[in-house]
Design a protein around this motif. Sequence first.
Motif, short mmCIF file in Angstrom:
data_model
loop_
_atom_site.label_atom_id
_atom_site.label_comp_id
_atom_site.label_asym_id
_atom_site.label_seq_id
_atom_site.Cartn_x
_atom_site.Cartn_y
_atom_site.Cartn_z
N UNK A 99 0.61 -1.30 0.20
CA UNK A 99 0.09 0.13 -0.18
C UNK A 99 1.12 0.99 0.75
N UNK A 100 1.78 1.17 1.27
CA UNK A 100 2.62 2.67 0.84
C UNK A 100 3.52 2.55 -0.96
N UNK A 101 4.52 1.89 -1.39
CA UNK A 101 4.42 1.89 -2.87
C UNK A 101 3.80 2.19 -3.51
N UNK A 102 2.44 2.03 -3.74
CA UNK A 102 1.57 2.44 -4.55
C UNK A 102 0.49 3.67 -4.39
N UNK A 103 1.31 4.00 -3.23
CA UNK A 103 0.11 5.76 -2.68
C UNK A 103 1.67 6.16 -3.00
N UNK A 113 5.41 12.65 -12.50
CA UNK A 113 5.08 11.10 -13.74
C UNK A 113 6.07 11.32 -14.61
N UNK A 114 7.61 10.74 -13.87
CA UNK A 114 9.09 10.23 -14.64
C UNK A 114 8.95 9.15 -14.31
N UNK A 115 8.67 8.12 -15.55
CA UNK A 115 8.50 7.15 -16.02
C UNK A 115 9.36 6.23 -14.70
N UNK A 116 10.43 6.19 -15.19
CA UNK A 116 11.70 5.83 -14.49
C UNK A 116 11.38 5.50 -12.69
N UNK A 117 10.89 6.88 -11.91
CA UNK A 117 10.77 6.80 -10.83
C UNK A 117 9.38 5.99 -10.46
N UNK A 118 8.69 6.23 -11.80
CA UNK A 118 7.13 4.71 -11.60
C UNK A 118 7.49 3.59 -11.23
N UNK A 119 8.41 3.24 -12.34
CA UNK A 119 8.90 2.03 -12.61
C UNK A 119 9.77 1.18 -11.85
N UNK A 120 10.28 1.88 -10.97
CA UNK A 120 11.14 1.10 -9.76
C UNK A 120 9.73 1.60 -8.74
N UNK A 122 7.10 0.58 -8.90
CA UNK A 122 5.96 -0.29 -9.09
C UNK A 122 6.76 -2.18 -9.38
N UNK A 123 8.06 -2.05 -9.74
CA UNK A 123 8.48 -3.11 -9.85
C UNK A 123 8.38 -3.85 -8.13
N UNK A 124 9.05 -2.51 -7.16
CA UNK A 124 9.35 -3.12 -5.84
C UNK A 124 7.69 -3.67 -5.31
N UNK A 125 6.45 -3.56 -5.78
CA UNK A 125 5.43 -3.05 -5.38
C UNK A 125 5.20 -4.44 -5.85
N UNK A 126 5.22 -4.74 -6.67
CA UNK A 126 4.97 -6.29 -7.84
C UNK A 126 5.75 -7.62 -6.45
N UNK A 127 6.91 -7.23 -6.24
CA UNK A 127 7.37 -8.46 -5.32
C UNK A 127 7.16 -8.43 -3.92
N UNK A 128 6.23 -7.31 -3.87
CA UNK A 128 5.66 -7.98 -2.29
C UNK A 128 4.26 -8.65 -2.64
N UNK A 129 3.78 -8.12 -3.78
CA UNK A 129 2.40 -8.46 -3.96
C UNK A 129 2.62 -10.27 -4.64
N UNK A 130 4.34 -10.42 -5.02
CA UNK A 130 4.27 -11.80 -5.31
C UNK A 130 4.67 -12.29 -4.30
#
Length: 141
Positions: A99-103, A113-120, A122-130
Amino acid sequence: MHSDILRPMVVLIAWTLVMLGGALATRLPAMKAAGVDLRTLVGTKGSDADRSLPPQAQWKVHNYNHLMEQPTLFYAVCTVLALSGSGDGPNAWIAWAYVGLRIVHSLIQATSNRVRDRFVVFVLSSLTLVALTLHAALAVF
């Protein structure tokens, strides 16, 4: 008695509604400034606005859409963990991290809206979801 993992679920739902409010508060004035009349629009879709509105007016809308995508898996896996009796302790902490990462992802997308920052993020939040998914699989299989 309830599972601790329900709390981050409710917070992410509330955050999603906050982003919806922000999207409306940004997009409606931008539509008016662009001469878009809601009373005459027929059969358009959200992506049509990308061609007529400034990108900054669309960022919050895009983020709201993102909050309707991957987080649906989060809600499902958290529900499995709660129902299996595994929604407390480390799984609740991981859910809070998600939740913190999604916020943070939302704040990045809605502002710079820096894509690189968003992507990092997003990857971290995806790992928590995994991790949550693996824990749910261990709980039910």
